[in-house]
Design a protein around this motif. Sequence first.
Motif, PDB file in Angstrom:
ATOM      1  N   GLY A 102       0.815  -1.212   0.000  1.00  0.00           N
ATOM      2  CA  GLY A 102       0.000   0.000   0.000  1.00  0.00           C
ATOM      3  C   GLY A 102       0.845   1.256   0.000  1.00  0.00           C
ATOM      4  N   LEU A 103       1.953   1.227   0.771  1.00  0.00           N
ATOM      5  CA  LEU A 103       2.863   2.388   0.824  1.00  0.00           C
ATOM      6  C   LEU A 103       3.421   2.698  -0.558  1.00  0.00           C
ATOM      7  CD1 LEU A 103       4.676   4.448   2.395  1.00  0.00           C
ATOM      8  CD2 LEU A 103       6.328   2.574   2.636  1.00  0.00           C
ATOM      9  N   GLN A 105       2.319   1.709  -3.558  1.00  0.00           N
ATOM     10  CA  GLN A 105       1.284   2.053  -4.534  1.00  0.00           C
ATOM     11  C   GLN A 105       0.834   3.498  -4.385  1.00  0.00           C
ATOM     12  OE1 GLN A 105      -1.586  -1.065  -3.808  1.00  0.00           O
ATOM     13  NE2 GLN A 105      -0.758  -2.370  -5.436  1.00  0.00           N
ATOM     14  N   GLY A 106       0.995   4.054  -3.190  1.00  0.00           N
ATOM     15  CA  GLY A 106       0.649   5.451  -2.968  1.00  0.00           C
ATOM     16  C   GLY A 106       1.803   6.414  -3.181  1.00  0.00           C
ATOM     17  N   ALA A 107       3.000   5.882  -3.475  1.00  0.00           N
ATOM     18  CA  ALA A 107       4.181   6.723  -3.684  1.00  0.00           C
ATOM     19  C   ALA A 107       4.231   7.200  -5.131  1.00  0.00           C
ATOM     20  CB  ALA A 107       5.438   5.934  -3.350  1.00  0.00           C
ATOM     21  N   ARG A 109       5.448   7.604  -8.945  1.00  0.00           N
ATOM     22  CA  ARG A 109       5.997   6.613  -9.870  1.00  0.00           C
ATOM     23  C   ARG A 109       7.498   6.807 -10.029  1.00  0.00           C
ATOM     24  NH1 ARG A 109       2.856   2.998  -9.143  1.00  0.00           N
ATOM     25  NH2 ARG A 109       2.947   4.220  -7.220  1.00  0.00           N
ATOM     26  N   ALA A 164       4.892  -2.195  -8.154  1.00  0.00           N
ATOM     27  CA  ALA A 164       4.105  -1.252  -7.354  1.00  0.00           C
ATOM     28  C   ALA A 164       4.464   0.192  -7.670  1.00  0.00           C
ATOM     29  CB  ALA A 164       4.307  -1.530  -5.869  1.00  0.00           C
TER      30      ALA A 164
END
Length: 255
Positions: A102-103, A105-107, A109, A164
Amino acid sequence: MTQGLPDKPAADPWQALRRRTAARIGLGRVGASMPTDELLRFGLAHAQARDAVHGALDAAALAQDLAAQGFATLDVHSMAPDRETYLLRPDLGRRLDEASLGLLQGAPRAEVALVIADGLSAQAAQRHAPAVARLLRDALGGWAWPVVIARQGRVALGDDIGAALGARLAIVMLGERPGLSSPDSLGIYLTWSPRPGRMDSERNCISNVRPAGLDHAAAARKLHFLMTQALLRQTSGVMLKDESDAAQPLAAPGQ
């Protein structure tokens, strides 16, 4: 034999060779056993290898070291909750836990995912990975993405991390399985288009990175070559050959 004098002992033919290698050669014997000093050296090397395998990565100190060199970092963990599980369940070390996924995927690209993991020798990652990362960044003229610090991680964890982050390329630096003369050997693995399910044949490996093996500058030169060629050719592994020895050496910082 000179008259009245005993013969001079013959020179040890292994002595010159032993000075050129850390391998255990020409150890000699006492009766049917090894000499005591060699047995003690073997015991010490075995203990150092065991310590390397079981030692923990100091992620906070590693992040501080990288920050001092200008790198931002992200801290993640594999699905192996502790060292014992990591050693008994290699499959769990290849996948991110839910919180880490989750961390990332929210960072933001990243075109390139650079991962530093403990692997089977945390001390190797701690000692050598920051220096190689800095030399690579200098060769590239800068680094725009955070370095991912992964605990209880194996090579394939870079596939999860790269996917991710939406990365085109994943670079994983981690401690190799210790030998009896190399408890701090770093391995570097490069994978084009990382995603779960990539095979080992789709990766390039730079091995034995340590002062007594492949030094930091030579490792960074090989990694720089493979990285730029992978991005250019859009492939890695058996389709990408390391021809860095024929390429120009890295310039010193500032040149």
